[in-house]
Every structure is written in C-alpha cells, then in structure tokens.
Scaffold this active site. Structure first.
Site, PDB file in Angstrom:
ATOM      1  N   SER A   1       4.077   2.180   8.043  1.00 37.32           N
ATOM      2  CA  SER A   1       3.633   1.261   6.996  1.00 37.32           C
ATOM      3  C   SER A   1       4.875   0.687   6.329  1.00 37.32           C
ATOM      4  CB  SER A   1       2.855   2.016   5.935  1.00 37.32           C
ATOM      5  OG  SER A   1       1.666   2.485   6.491  1.00 37.32           O
ATOM      6  N   GLY A   2       4.843  -0.606   6.098  1.00 38.59           N
ATOM      7  CA  GLY A   2       5.971  -1.230   5.416  1.00 38.59           C
ATOM      8  C   GLY A   2       7.107  -1.609   6.337  1.00 38.59           C
TER       9      GLY A   2
ATOM     10  N   GLY B   1       4.919   1.084  14.307  1.00 42.56           N
ATOM     11  CA  GLY B   1       5.838   1.611  13.299  1.00 42.56           C
ATOM     12  C   GLY B   1       5.196   2.167  12.055  1.00 42.56           C
TER      13      GLY B   1
ATOM     14  N   HIS C   1       0.809  -1.214   0.000  1.00 44.48           N
ATOM     15  CA  HIS C   1       0.000   0.000   0.000  1.00 44.48           C
ATOM     16  C   HIS C   1       0.848   1.272   0.000  1.00 44.48           C
ATOM     17  CE1 HIS C   1       0.309   0.064   4.526  1.00 44.48           C
ATOM     18  NE2 HIS C   1       0.323   1.350   4.283  1.00 44.48           N
TER      19      HIS C   1
ATOM     20  N   ASP D   1      -0.708  -7.402   1.494  1.00 38.01           N
ATOM     21  CA  ASP D   1      -0.062  -6.080   1.556  1.00 38.01           C
ATOM     22  C   ASP D   1       1.450  -6.241   1.714  1.00 38.01           C
ATOM     23  OD1 ASP D   1       0.358  -3.392   1.699  1.00 38.01           O
ATOM     24  OD2 ASP D   1      -0.506  -3.135   3.709  1.00 38.01           O
TER      25      ASP D   1
END
Ligand SMILES: *[C@@H]1O[C@H](CO)[C@@H](O)[C@H](O)[C@H]1NC(C)=O
Ligand SMILES: *[C@@H]1O[C@H](CO)[C@@H](O)[C@H](O)[C@H]1NC(C)=O
Ligand SMILES: *[C@@H]1O[C@H](CO)[C@@H](O)[C@H](O)[C@H]1NC(C)=O
Ligand SMILES: *[C@@H]1O[C@H](CO)[C@@H](O)[C@H](O)[C@H]1NC(C)=O
Ligand SMILES: [Ca+2]
Ligand SMILES: [Ca+2]
Ligand SMILES: [Ca+2]
Length: 837
Positions: free
Chosen positions: A787-788, A785, A641, A693
């Site tokens: 995203s990713g 944390g 995303h 994702d």
C-alpha cells in the site's frame, strides 16, 4: 494494513514451491513483436555491417570531435583498419614488448614500410593512405598488431564506400605474399576500427603496459576517483606469461550512460580489432553486477574513450594471470547436479567449446533448467545463433532467456556450449535432475520439457512451462477470454492493444472502422474530428498529437510555464524541448537510475539501486507498514489509507519513520532515515470506496540523493499511460492480516488494464481516480507491492514516471484479479498545490 496488496515471494519458508518456469515470451507479446522486428534489423545489419559502420563514420562522426584534422578540413573522413599479422620466421624477442626499444623500433619500421608498399599496389588505397602503425608485438611465432589510416577528403566522400574491409584485407594478403623471404606472414586480420582507438605506442602519453602474474594487481582510469578528463583516450595492454589467461575485473565502474559518448572497450588482442572484441561497456554498474572478463590467451587490451562534456569518475580495475583453461564440460553421472559456462558469473572467454554428457540410469529421463542464460552479442539473430550458443537436442540457444528448461528423450542428454572469437557475456548456470517418466511430477502438472508446475497453473492462461504446454487444450474459466486458437487468457487483457492470444483474437472486437479514429480509451470517433481543435475523446487523445494545432490550448495540452501549449503526447521530460521556454524539460532530474541495470533482470528480488525512489514507511513500534516514493528531497508520495484508518495514531507524523535507499529491511547501509514533519492525506479520501487514496509526507530533514536514492518523475496531468503498457510495481509486501514482510524489496512487471475492462472485472468499483494493472511477469506467487508504493512506467526516452499508487485489489490470492491504483495524473494538480512540484 488491511487492504494492502502484497507479495508472497517464493522464499517464504517453503510455503510455496519454487517452481517458476515462467517465460517472458508468452507474457510480453509487445516485446515479442519487438523481438521480431529486432531480428529483421539484426539480419539486415549483418548483411550491411560494413556499409553500416561506414555510414556511421560518414554521417555521425563529423559532428563529434574525432579526427585530428577536423578543424582544418571540416568534413575529411578518417577510416582506420586494425588487426594483426602472424610472422612465421622471426623469433620472439622480449625486447619487442617495449615500444621504446631499438628492437621494437626497427621491427616496427620494417613492418610499417611493408604495409605501405602493400597498400601502394592498390590505386584506390594508395590514394587515400595516410599512415600505418605497429602498435605492439606478442609471441606465438611473432604477432604484430597493426593499424592503417586512410583519409578521404570531403569532396570525395563517395569513395568511402569502396574502401571496405574486404578490399583492405585483399590488398594486405596479396601484398604480403609478394613481400619476399624476409617477412613470412602466415595470417592477417583487419577490421574497421573507431579512429579514436588507434594509438601509436611510441608517442602516446596514455598507454600503459602491465605485466600480469598470479598476484592481483590494479590500475585505474586517469584521475580516478575524481573525474577523467574530457577527450580521454587511454589504453592498457596487459600481458601474462605464455599459456595463461588474464582475469580482469572492475570493482568500481562509472562511465557516462550514453555509450556513444564514452565507453570502455575490452579486446582479446592488442589491436582494437572488432573480430577480437570481448565487450564494450558504459554506464555505472551496481556492485551486485561487476564487470569481470577472462581472455582466451595471455593478452588483454582495455581502452577508455570519452568525448562528452559529462565527466564521470571512471573505473578501477584488477587483473591477474590464471592458468589457461584446458578443458571444460565432462560426463555428469550423478542423479542431479549443476554446470555452468566457464568462469561463471564472470564473462566466459572467447573461443571455447565445452560439452557435457549427462547420463542417468536407464529407466530415467533428464530435465535441465537454466536459471541464468545470457549469451548476448551485437548483430546476432537469436533464431539462428551463428556466434555463441548452447546446443541441446539439435537446437541452438543464444541471446537472453528467462528460465529456459529442456527435457531429454532418453536417459542421456548432451549439452554443448561454444563461444566464438568475439563478444562474450555472463554465460549460463544450469541445474539438471533425473526423473521417472512414468510419474514425472507427483501431484503436479508435467510440462512437455519434463519440468513440474503446480496443478493449478495448468490452464490458467499463463505460460508457466515456457513452451505453452500447460496452456493447450484447456477449457476456459468464466473470468477468462477464449482465444480463437482455443487458448485461455485473463479477461483483463482483452482490448489492450497487445496481441495476447497470439492470433489477435483478443484485440479483434476493439478496433474502429477505417472512417473512424480510435481514442486512447478505445472509443471510436469520426476521423474528421481528430485534430479539429475540439475534444471529442474523453481523454483528449484526438487533439493531443496534432501538427496544425501545435500551439492552440485545449484541456489536454501540455502547458508550458509561459502559457504556451504543446499538443504532443507526454511532452514533459522526454529530452526534447517542446516549449519555447523549455519549461517542459525543467525539473527533470528524476526517474533515472544512477546504476545501469540490465533491461531484464530475472527474479522477483530487486537489485541494488534498481528502484531508487522506493521508500519504506515504519510506524512506531511496528516495522515496515507501507511504501512510498520520493518526489523531491523533502516530499514523499503514499496512499491515504496508510494514515486514515481506525487508529487515529496513524495520522501523527512523529510516530512515523521513513527509510530511503533501502533494499534489505535488515541492512541499514546507505539508508537515509528521516522523520516526518507533516502527514497530508487527500481531504476527499473516502475510506469506504478508497477514492482519492493519496497522501503526501513532508520530511523533517531533506534527503541527499545518491546512487540508491533518487526521485521519480511525476507525470503531467495530461500524461497518457495507455492500456497494454508494461510497468513495474515494487514493495516489501505487507501481509494482509499482519503476517511477515519480505526482507528484500520485491518487484513485479504488470500491464496497464483497459479502463472499461477494469470496471467490468472489479464489478464497477473503480472511480476515475483509479486505474488497474495485472501481472505480466514476476513469478507465480509474486503479489503486487505495498500500500502506498509506486507503480512506475518507463517512457521511450528512458525516463520513469509514477503512474499509480498501490491502493487496493485482490492481492496475492489469484493471478487473474487485477490490482487497483490511485491514478496519479488525476491527482496531479493537488500534489502541485501542496508541494509546488
Ligand atoms: C604451453 O603449453 C604447451 C602445450 O600445452 C607446451 O608444449 C608448452 O611447453 C607450454 N609453455 C610454457 C611456457 O609453459
Ligand atoms: C548446485 O550448486 C550449489 C552451489 O555450488 C550447491 O549448493 C547445490 O547443492 C548444487 N545443486 C545440485 C543439485 O547439485
Ligand atoms: C538418446 O537420444 C538422443 C537424441 O534424441 C540420441 O541421439 C541418442 O542416440 C539416444 N541415446 C540412446 C542411448 O538411445
Ligand atoms: C477497452 O475495451 C473496450 C471493450 O471492452 C473497447 O471497446 C475499447 O476499445 C478498449 N480500449 C482500448 C484503449 O483499447
Ligand atoms: Ca561470441
Ligand atoms: Ca490483449
Ligand atoms: Ca519535451
């Protein structure tokens, strides 16, 4: 990014008050359990200390090279006792500092003869006596440092347990009393000593004598900064003027990770006498946590021992003489202030006692908060604290405490700190303040200790006061579990095999009957179906740890390269060869941190090199946008995303820049910046549900691994991260609606949530490619944390694996909402397909 979960660190412009008296005690029940066991073990250790050490020499030593005569007599055992003698009637003579001088040789010979004639009187000791050596002298009457070696032949191993510290000490004391007028010995110490540390100064080529003065001087390990040679045994005796102490620090310290193979030992004496040890260290220390110690007297001994084939650069050290501390503690009468252990944050010296008397106006009370508290020593039961301690209101505190806070009962409070003769640590830093008992916490909740916390933290299921006073007599919310003891706990901690309530009630309805076997996901199957070669549990856990089916292959076995199967939970990179071709231990140069960090580092700011696989992704003109993790020198892992959004530009590799080895968004030192060659989101990624994702990024130029840049291990598809496991999430915390990003990398400890429960609390929005975790510790307002960014878990072998990728969740707003992650094990095969990793 719109759905990122974030951090809101307390430091952000005072938007959040800095009141975080979180204790780990309450948040880490599994650890508490471990603590008790450790306590018992420690207790046993204390009782059987000597036997234990003997067993060590007895059982472990022979395999390692240590004893001079190993080759000729394989199993002969060497026992060394070292310590010092205080001689009353002999004046100190400067010449005695030089082991080559006649004065030294004469005096040493005389004392060595005396030692021998002493041990001769004991039939057992005389039989195994090998030699005695005087290794140094110092002033203060005359102090002689000695050691004696006993050698027990292999055939007579059983007598080893009779050659005890007590027996050697008794022989010495008796013998010395009879030694006559010429040598009046007033005090003796002996401790069992690692034979590798017993050296003879008259014929040792790696013994250095250094004189300390007020100037800073240095020394380093052999061949520094190249590698020290194998089987190094080096000693540095540092001596300062009378009435001084020695300050010693190590700007660079890089010794092998396993202390059994290599270590630096520092003593408050010239003998490697355990009762005068300051500390023993190994591993590589980050620049943010240098080793700094202070002696109690004008001597310090540093010993470097290395027996492994892995060689490291070693250390460089600095020292100088400082005035001996004459006083510490005192009367504190300001309404607020600070105090700390002597020389904080250097290690406090041995043998000190300080008392602080805090006194505030009559009608006020005092609260003290320890923002740092480390008084850790081997062999200490932290419930008893018989060695170093801080004492307040009759209670002794020791060990490592996260944010200890204590309140007074009247307008005075006495804090006492004491260190004994051996083993020191960083100590403590405390702040105190006076408050009005009639209104201690305006608009906030008052803990029993007098400290204040935000009112909304009262009765939220988290022990914010540290003494549980905010969580008793509460009425539970609907998203909380009501423990049998009346406490409220986040619902998602039910059935995760961790006793969060303290009375086990949150785990009660989860277990299977005695005729049943409990699967990893908690379902119960008939016991006879376990290890029957057929998968009955959805996760295969019934067949994952079976003796009989060792080599049979099922969906959930670990598959070796040669096609064999291993039915052992988490066989990969656990430092044990499970596949006959060892393929389970191949490609395991991952998931370790070059810098050694304390197991618990407080706060939410990450330390240098603490998360070396963390990457910051910057998009064209914007700064930090998403997190990622390092899988190899050319591949990064992130979330789909971050790239597949409303803006098609986010899919263009040339618009991204990756920053590895970064901690501070404004500090580019040691950071490796790389362009992206390819952006590969998972083809099945669904922007509506966030299913699949996950994305891979290929770098244009490979990374060079360093102390702060290192890959994370990917778990095998069959790897199990059970509910209740404690893991860490890291990131700079991109704000949802564009706001600011934390400057420093943030970390938070989270616990894996039971899948069934996760599905309930997220109202059925999680697919099998997703998993949940909830906060365990990390501060009231710490959010998860970027995203990713990676969710990483440390296995027992010490290796870190990435279990999840930060995907979506409720974010910072509420602690009682879990974060949702992409489940790496379910997407593992896709990663291999693309990257070959
Ligand atoms: C060391 O301190 C003691 C007592 O404080 C004092 O009597 C003595 O003179 C001092 N020695 C030196 C060399 O300064
Ligand atoms: C504590 O010490 C720090 C640094 O020495 C100082 O900045 C701070 O004001 C002190 N705090 C109090 C309450 O005195
Ligand atoms: C304050 O409380 C301490 C500990 O309870 C007690 O020892 C002390 O005597 C009290 N001091 C005064 C002035 O009441
Ligand atoms: C998960 O929770 C359910 C009940 O909500 C329970 O039956 C199951 O045993 C739990 N799973 C684990 C792994 O404990
Ligand atoms: Ca101590
Ligand atoms: Ca639980
Ligand atoms: Ca293995």
């Amino acid at each position: 990014m719109s759905s990122g979960v974030q951090f809101q660190p307390g430091e952000r412009n005072g938007r959040h008050e800095q009141v975080t008296f979180l204790t780990n005690k309450e948040k880490m029940p599994s650890q508490r359990r471990g603590g008790c066991i450790a306590g018992v073990i420690v207790g046993l250790l204390v009782l059987g200390a000597i036997a234990g050490v003997l067993i060590y020499f007895f059982a472990v030593k022979p395999n390692k090279s240590s004893v001079g005569s190993v080759t000729s007599r394989q199993m002969d055992q060497t026992l060394v006792y070292s310590g010092h003698l205080v001689l009353d009637n002999i004046p100190y003579n400067k010449q005695l500092e030089n082991p080559q001088s006649t004065a030294f040789i004469e005096m040493a010979d005389k004392l060595e003869k005396m030692l021998w004639s002493t041990y001769k009187e004991d039939p057992l000791l005389s039989k195994y006596y090998n030699r005695s050596v005087i290794s140094a002298f110092s002033e203060g009457s005359l102090i002689a440092y000695h050691w004696t070696q006993f050698v027990v032949p292999a055939a007579e191993q059983q007598v080893q347990s009779e050659i005890t510290e007590q027996r050697v000490a008794r022989a010495l004391r008796t013998g010395i009393r009879q030694a006559g007028k010429e040598l009046v010995v007033t005090s003796v110490t002996v401790s069992l000593t690692d034979p590798r540390m017993a050296r003879n100064p008259r014929d040792d080529n790696c013994l250095f004598r250094l004189d300390a003065n007020t100037d800073l001087q240095g020394f380093e390990s052999p061949d520094y900064p190249n590698q020290y040679p194998p089987h190094t045994r080096c000693l540095w005796q540092i001596r300062g003027p009378p009435n001084s102490s020695i300050f010693l620090d190590f700007p660079d310290f890089n010794v092998e990770d396993d202390c059994a193979n290599a270590f630096v030992y520092i003593y408050d004496s010239f003998s490697p006498d355990e009762s005068r040890a300051i500390t023993k260290k190994c591993g590589q220390r980050p620049p943010t946590n240098p080793l700094e110690v202070v002696s109690s007297g004008n001597l310090i001994l540093v010993i470097l021992i290395s027996d492994s084939d892995i060689q490291k650069p070693g250390f460089n050290a600095e020292f100088r003489a400082i005035p001996k501390m004459t006083e510490c503690g005192g009367v504190l009468e300001a309404p607020s202030g600070n105090f700390s252990s002597p020389y904080y944050p250097s290690f406090y010296p041995p043998n000190v006692e300080c008392t602080w008397m805090i006194k505030v106006p009559q009608n006020l009370r005092i609260r003290v908060r320890f923002s740092m508290f480390r008084l850790k020593e081997p062999g200490v039961d932290v419930r008893v604290c018989h060695k170093d301690y801080v004492e307040v209101l009759g209670v002794k505190y020791c060990g490592e405490r996260i944010q200890l806070a204590i309140g007074s009962t009247n307008n005075t409070l006495t804090v006492k700190f004491r260190s004994d003769g051996s083993h020191t640590d960083k100590g403590f830093l405390a702040t105190y303040s006076a408050y009005d008992p009639k209104n201690p916490c305006p608009n906030q909740f008052t803990c029993a200790s007098g400290i204040c916390i935000k009112s909304q933290l009262h009765c939220d299921g988290w022990n914010d006061c540290g003494d549980m006073s905010d969580e008793v007599n509460c009425r539970c919310d609907k998203d909380q579990f009501v423990c049998a003891n009346g406490m409220c706990k986040p619902l998602y901690w039910v059935c995760d095999r961790v006793n969060d309530c303290g009375d086990g009630s949150d785990e009660k309805q989860c277990s299977c009957t005695s005729k049943e076997w409990r699967c990893g996901d908690g379902t119960c199957i008939p016991r006879e179906q376990q290890c029957n070669g057929q998968k009955e549990c959805a996760d295969g856990s019934d067949e994952s740890n079976c003796q009989a089916s060792t080599r049979t292959c099922t969906d959930f076995s670990f598959r070796c390269k040669n096609g064999e199967c291993v039915n052992k939970v988490n066989a990969e990179c656990d430092q044990e060869n499970d596949c006959t071709d060892s393929s389970d231990e191949e490609n395991c140069d991952c998931g370790v941190r070059p810098y050694k960090h304390n197991r618990i580092v407080g706060g939410v700011n990450a330390d240098v090199g603490e998360w070396p696989w963390q990457v910051s992704l910057h998009f064209s003109t914007m700064n930090h946008v998403c997190g990622a993790s390092i899988l190899s020198s050319t591949w990064l892992l992130s979330a789909a995303h971050c790239f597949k959004s409303a803006q098609p530009d986010f899919l263009k590799p040339e618009l991204w820049m990756t920053y590895s080895g970064m901690r501070d968004q404004q500090d580019m030192e040691e950071v490796q910046v790389r362009k992206v060659k390819r952006v590969l989101p998972h083809p099945s990624y669904n922007p509506m549900t966030y299913d699949y994702d996950i994305a891979l990024l290929e770098l244009a130029v490979p990374l060079e691994f360093s102390n702060t840049i290192h890959p994370i291990c990917l778990p095998a598809a069959t790897h199990v991260f059970p509910a209740g496991m404690s893991c860490w999430v890291t990131g700079w915390g991109t704000l949802r609606e564009g706001g600011s990003v934390s400057r420093l990398l943030q970390k938070a400890e989270v616990k894996i949530i039971n899948d069934t429960v996760c599905d309930v609390v997220t109202e059925g929005q999680v697919s099998s490619r997703m998993m949940c975790s909830g906060f365990l510790a990390g501060g009231v307002d710490a959010c998860q944390g970027d995203s990713g960014g990676p969710l990483v878990c440390r296995e027992e072998s010490g290796t870190w694996f990435q279990s999840g990728i930060v995907s979506w969740g409720e974010g910072c707003a509420r602690r009682n909402k879990p974060g949702v992650y992409s489940r790496v094990t379910k997407l593992r095969n896709w990663i291999t397909e693309i990257t070959g990793i």
